[in-house]
Design a protein around this motif. Structure first.
Motif, PDB file in Angstrom:
ATOM      1  N   ALA A   1       2.446  -8.172  -0.602  1.00 40.89           N
ATOM      2  CA  ALA A   1       2.835  -8.257   0.809  1.00 40.89           C
ATOM      3  C   ALA A   1       4.082  -7.411   1.030  1.00 40.89           C
ATOM      4  CB  ALA A   1       3.094  -9.709   1.191  1.00 40.89           C
ATOM      5  N   LYS A   2       4.029  -6.590   2.027  1.00 46.27           N
ATOM      6  CA  LYS A   2       5.134  -5.677   2.297  1.00 46.27           C
ATOM      7  C   LYS A   2       5.717  -5.985   3.665  1.00 46.27           C
ATOM      8  CE  LYS A   2       6.291  -0.756   2.670  1.00 46.27           C
ATOM      9  NZ  LYS A   2       5.764   0.636   2.609  1.00 46.27           N
TER      10      LYS A   2
ATOM     11  N   TYR B   1      11.401  -1.962   9.889  1.00 49.37           N
ATOM     12  CA  TYR B   1      11.930  -1.879  11.248  1.00 49.37           C
ATOM     13  C   TYR B   1      11.108  -2.669  12.265  1.00 49.37           C
ATOM     14  CZ  TYR B   1      14.287   2.056   9.033  1.00 49.37           C
ATOM     15  OH  TYR B   1      15.009   2.830   8.186  1.00 49.37           O
ATOM     16  N   ALA B   2       9.806  -2.739  12.083  1.00 47.86           N
ATOM     17  CA  ALA B   2       8.953  -3.381  13.075  1.00 47.86           C
ATOM     18  C   ALA B   2       9.107  -4.908  13.007  1.00 47.86           C
ATOM     19  CB  ALA B   2       7.480  -2.998  12.855  1.00 47.86           C
TER      20      ALA B   2
ATOM     21  N   GLY C   1      -5.038  -6.730   2.459  1.00 48.13           N
ATOM     22  CA  GLY C   1      -5.277  -6.725   1.029  1.00 48.13           C
ATOM     23  C   GLY C   1      -4.423  -7.694   0.252  1.00 48.13           C
ATOM     24  N   THR C   2      -3.798  -8.661   0.916  1.00 45.55           N
ATOM     25  CA  THR C   2      -2.926  -9.609   0.225  1.00 45.55           C
ATOM     26  C   THR C   2      -3.666 -10.852  -0.245  1.00 45.55           C
ATOM     27  OG1 THR C   2      -2.294 -10.588   2.358  1.00 45.55           O
ATOM     28  CG2 THR C   2      -0.908  -8.812   1.506  1.00 45.55           C
ATOM     29  N   VAL C   3      -4.897 -11.045   0.196  1.00 43.38           N
ATOM     30  CA  VAL C   3      -5.695 -12.184  -0.248  1.00 43.38           C
ATOM     31  C   VAL C   3      -7.063 -11.664  -0.682  1.00 43.38           C
ATOM     32  CG1 VAL C   3      -4.501 -13.814   1.272  1.00 43.38           C
ATOM     33  CG2 VAL C   3      -6.575 -12.666   2.070  1.00 43.38           C
ATOM     34  N   ALA C   4      -7.682 -12.397  -1.608  1.00 38.07           N
ATOM     35  CA  ALA C   4      -9.016 -12.022  -2.067  1.00 38.07           C
ATOM     36  C   ALA C   4     -10.046 -12.372  -1.000  1.00 38.07           C
ATOM     37  CB  ALA C   4      -9.345 -12.733  -3.382  1.00 38.07           C
TER      38      ALA C   4
END
Length: 262
Positions: A251-252, A256-257, A132-135
């Motif tokens: 963007a998240k 940890y990963a 979901g960070t780009v259209a």
């Protein structure tokens, strides 16, 4: 009659004739040998086991027939469900062929490094759409749910999302909220929240995917549209050659990963 001759009976044989009551015909002797039947203990046990097995099979068949979810469905509904299953199978086959083609390109390309970079960029765009960070834009459908009575619960909207994903939806937006893998619905009827953001009716789903697969998935017997109609809500599905999903998620970075290739 001469005195030296032996008397003969009516059959022409010598000796005294047997009484008629003691003479048995072949049929009578056969019946006497078959009845009463002589049943051994082993035969009796086998007969009991066969009876129990047949009774169990009959009960199982009856149970299966009674539990059939589609027992009362109409012929056209069954055909529609079968078509939906065929469409899902075809999508999986298309994805397999696409991945096989990518592998072949990597194996045969004269410049494998450039080809790998190209595919990496394409994969980045695909992951951005999923995150979901780009259209995104493409063919699809618009699902509009009108809820004048406020009876549509959050779990009903979540069921619609799951049906669309199962039918091959690639990008979804509900009102102004982008739907991603960890999206959740909360609240109550008339006060629905998506990922903590309140959304009001009418609920408008913008969905990118194959319209021929998405629309039937919502209209199957007992599916989303029928469920909403039972709650006095209305659901309208419209196909379109171009759907724009432009609600974005920040963007998240995971806490940890990390990529295993680093």
């Amino acid at each position: 009659m001469n005195g030296g001759e032996n008397p003969r009976n009516e059959n022409g044989t010598g000796g005294p004739s047997e009484p008629e009551s003691q003479q048995l015909t072949g049929r009578q002797r056969l019946a006497a040998g078959l009845w009463p039947p002589r049943v051994t203990r082993a035969q009796l046990i086998v007969a009991v086991l066969l009876f129990v097995l047949g009774l169990g099979l009959a009960i199982q068949v009856t149970s299966n027939n009674d539990d059939s979810a589609l027992r009362g469905a109409r012929q056209e509904d069954l055909v529609r469900i079968l078509d939906e299953l065929d469409n899902r199978t075809q999508r999986l086959e298309d994805e397999k062929q696409r991945l096989d083609a990518q592998r072949t390109e990597l194996e045969t390309s004269s410049d494998q490094a450039e080809e790998a970079r190209k595919q990496t960029r394409e994969k980045e765009q695909q992951l951005g759409i999923l995150a979901g960070t780009v259209a995104a834009q493409g063919p699809g459908i618009t699902l509009t749910i009108d809820d004048p009575s406020g009876t549509v619960e959050p779990d009903m909207l979540l069921d619609a999302i799951q049906e669309l994903r199962a039918a091959g939806a690639e990008a979804i937006q509900v009102n102004d909220v982008r739907v991603v893998a960890d999206t959740y619905f909360s609240g109550t009827g008339g006060d629905v929240q998506v990922d903590g953001n309140r959304v009001a009716a009418p609920y408008v789903f913008k969905v990118i995917g194959k319209p021929q697969d998405l629309e039937p998935a919502l209209n199957i017997p007992g599916g989303v549209v029928q469920t909403l109609e039972k709650e006095q809500a209305t659901a309208t599905v419209a196909r379109a050659e171009k759907i724009i999903v432009d609600a974005l998620r920040p963007a998240k970075r995971p806490d940890y990963a990390r990529s295993s290739s680093q």
